[in-house]
Structure formats: C-alpha cells, structure tokens
Design an enzyme around this catalytic site. Structure first.
Site, PDB file in Angstrom:
ATOM      1  N   THR A 130       0.846  -1.197   0.000  1.00 50.87           N
ATOM      2  CA  THR A 130       0.000   0.000   0.000  1.00 50.87           C
ATOM      3  C   THR A 130       0.879   1.243   0.000  1.00 50.87           C
ATOM      4  O   THR A 130       2.087   1.174   0.187  1.00 50.87           O
ATOM      5  CB  THR A 130      -0.937   0.014   1.221  1.00 50.87           C
ATOM      6  OG1 THR A 130      -0.145  -0.041   2.424  1.00 50.87           O
ATOM      7  CG2 THR A 130      -1.884  -1.172   1.207  1.00 50.87           C
ATOM      8  N   HIS A 134      -3.226  -0.648  13.796  1.00 47.18           N
ATOM      9  CA  HIS A 134      -2.256  -1.598  13.269  1.00 47.18           C
ATOM     10  C   HIS A 134      -1.023  -1.631  14.156  1.00 47.18           C
ATOM     11  O   HIS A 134      -0.857  -0.785  15.032  1.00 47.18           O
ATOM     12  CB  HIS A 134      -1.861  -1.241  11.836  1.00 47.18           C
ATOM     13  CG  HIS A 134      -2.877  -1.644  10.815  1.00 47.18           C
ATOM     14  ND1 HIS A 134      -3.947  -0.847  10.486  1.00 47.18           N
ATOM     15  CD2 HIS A 134      -3.009  -2.773  10.076  1.00 47.18           C
ATOM     16  CE1 HIS A 134      -4.687  -1.461   9.569  1.00 47.18           C
ATOM     17  NE2 HIS A 134      -4.137  -2.630   9.310  1.00 47.18           N
ATOM     18  N   LYS A 178       3.893  -0.896  10.765  1.00 45.90           N
ATOM     19  CA  LYS A 178       3.192  -0.504   9.542  1.00 45.90           C
ATOM     20  C   LYS A 178       3.601   0.905   9.165  1.00 45.90           C
ATOM     21  O   LYS A 178       3.495   1.836   9.960  1.00 45.90           O
ATOM     22  CB  LYS A 178       1.677  -0.590   9.731  1.00 45.90           C
ATOM     23  CG  LYS A 178       0.912  -0.310   8.440  1.00 45.90           C
ATOM     24  CD  LYS A 178      -0.521  -0.741   8.544  1.00 45.90           C
ATOM     25  CE  LYS A 178      -1.293  -0.460   7.252  1.00 45.90           C
ATOM     26  NZ  LYS A 178      -0.707  -1.161   6.088  1.00 45.90           N
TER      27      LYS A 178
END
Length: 240
Positions: A77, A135, A139
């Site tokens: 991502t 998260h 991350k």
C-alpha cells in the site's frame, strides 16, 4: 505452482507457510538483504510473483515482474499515486496483475457490507460517519490502505463527505480516519455512524496474519493463466 516472494518479512513468511501447505513451491525469496538476487532471470523461474514490500519500491517491483512476463499479486500500500503508470505498462505488456489493499476474505466481505450500509445510511443526515483503524507499529503508512478503501466506499454513497482526512476535524465535509499504531495489532477497522440518539458500528478485527496470507495465495491461484487487471472481488465473486 512456482511462486516468487517479493518481500520476505512477516507477511512473506506467512504466505510461504500457507503456500507450502497447499503444495506450491517457493522458487525465489527477495528481502532487504538480497536485492541483488532480484533479477529477470530469477523471476522467470516463477509462475506468479506475490509482492508485499514498501510504498517506495512496490511500483518498480511490479513493473519488473510484468516485464519478465510473470503475473503479479501485490498487497503493498501507499504507492497508488503511480497506479496509472503501472496499469498502462501492464496493459501494454498484456500482463496479469491483481491488487488489493487487503487480501483477507473476511475483509473483502466487510468491504461489501460497508458499501451496503453506506447506501442505507445516506438519507439520514443526523448520523455522522467516521472511521478508526489500528495496526502494529511497524506498519509504515497511515491511514492503512484498507481504511482508505473503506473511506472511498463510504464517500461514494454519503455525498456530504467530500474527502477523507487523517486527523480530527469539525468540518462536516471531512470523513475522519483516526489511526493508531500499537503492538501487537494485526489490524482492526471500525466504521461508526453516530447521532444524538444512537450509534451504529461495523467492525472487522484480524486475529493474525493467516487471513491476509491465505487470501494472497488464493489470489495467486486465481491469477495463473489470466491476463488483465483484477481485484479480490473478482476472486471471491467472479466479476470477470
């Protein structure tokens, strides 16, 4: 199926475990300490590549695999600003590519639930919608790609929400996404509709990485022998 793992961190290792349990073979593992092994010749030994790296390297990795004639499943991502360039290259090469911000089967069902709920809520202006996501501290991007997907789905139905912001806001046109990074936390996403009278919430909480990894292997199995650009919706619901 012969699989190249482009990115061999926690997710890559979870994918490897599931792939091997299903009888597949890992023919290449690329991580931060052996990038010199990421050659065209090495990639060509694979039937499909599964790419989970970083926002800085994902687009280049995808293009390299496609250029070698190898289909790519990507879960990285934070790189979608380069989407058009990468998509054009895939189409030019008649390649095969599958992208999802989240490969968990449960999350993809949650995406469909989110769209349905947003459409139901659209006429009821007394409810304000917001998102929360949690998260692990490793991350690198915030908000998560999954949270952005959820926010974009909401905005398509809730016309008053013009754009998302990753901070508290009093602007009624802002769709607020609040991000937390704590350990251990494989991933939690919450969409809340709040009014003076009541709240309506839907929540997805991952207990481990197995759901994400299993979905990525399922996507690779789906992509084999195909050309075009696909999503997990195609895998789960047969859209193409």
């Amino acid at each position: 199926m012969k699989i190249a793992l482009i990115g061999y961190g926690k997710m890559g290792k979870a994918i490897e475990e599931i792939a091997l349990s299903k009888g597949h073979e890992i023919v290449l593992k690329i991580h931060i300490d052996n990038t010199e092994a990421f050659t065209t010749e090495a990639i060509k030994n694979a039937d499909v590549a599964i790419e989970f790296t970083s926002p800085e390297t994902a687009a280049e990795n995808i293009v390299k695999c496609i250029d070698a004639g190898v289909p790519v499943v990507s879960g990285s991502t934070g790189w979608l600003g380069q989407w058009n360039k990468v998509a054009d290259f895939i189409q030019e090469k008649n390649g095969a590519f599958l992208y999802s911000s989240n490969y968990s089967v449960g999350v993809n069902l949650f995406f469909e639930l989110n769209k349905y709920l947003a459409a139901l809520m659209e006429p009821y202006n007394e409810y304000n919608v917001s998102l929360e996501e949690i998260h692990h501290t490793q991350k690198k991007d915030a908000p998560s790609g999954t949270a952005i997907t959820l926010a974009e789905q909401v905005s398509q139905s809730i016309q008053s929400k013009k754009h998302w912001v990753n901070q508290p806001s009093e602007n009624k046109e802002d769709l607020v996404i609040l991000s937390e990074r704590i350990d251990p936390a494989p991933g939690t996403h919450k969409i809340k509709y709040q009014s003076e009278i009541d709240d309506i919430e839907i929540i997805h909480t991952a207990h481990n990485r197995k759901g994400f990894a299993g979905g990525a292997v399922l996507a690779a199995e789906f992509l084999l022998g195909k050309t075009g650009i696909f999503t997990m919706k195609d895998v789960l619901f047969g859209e193409k």
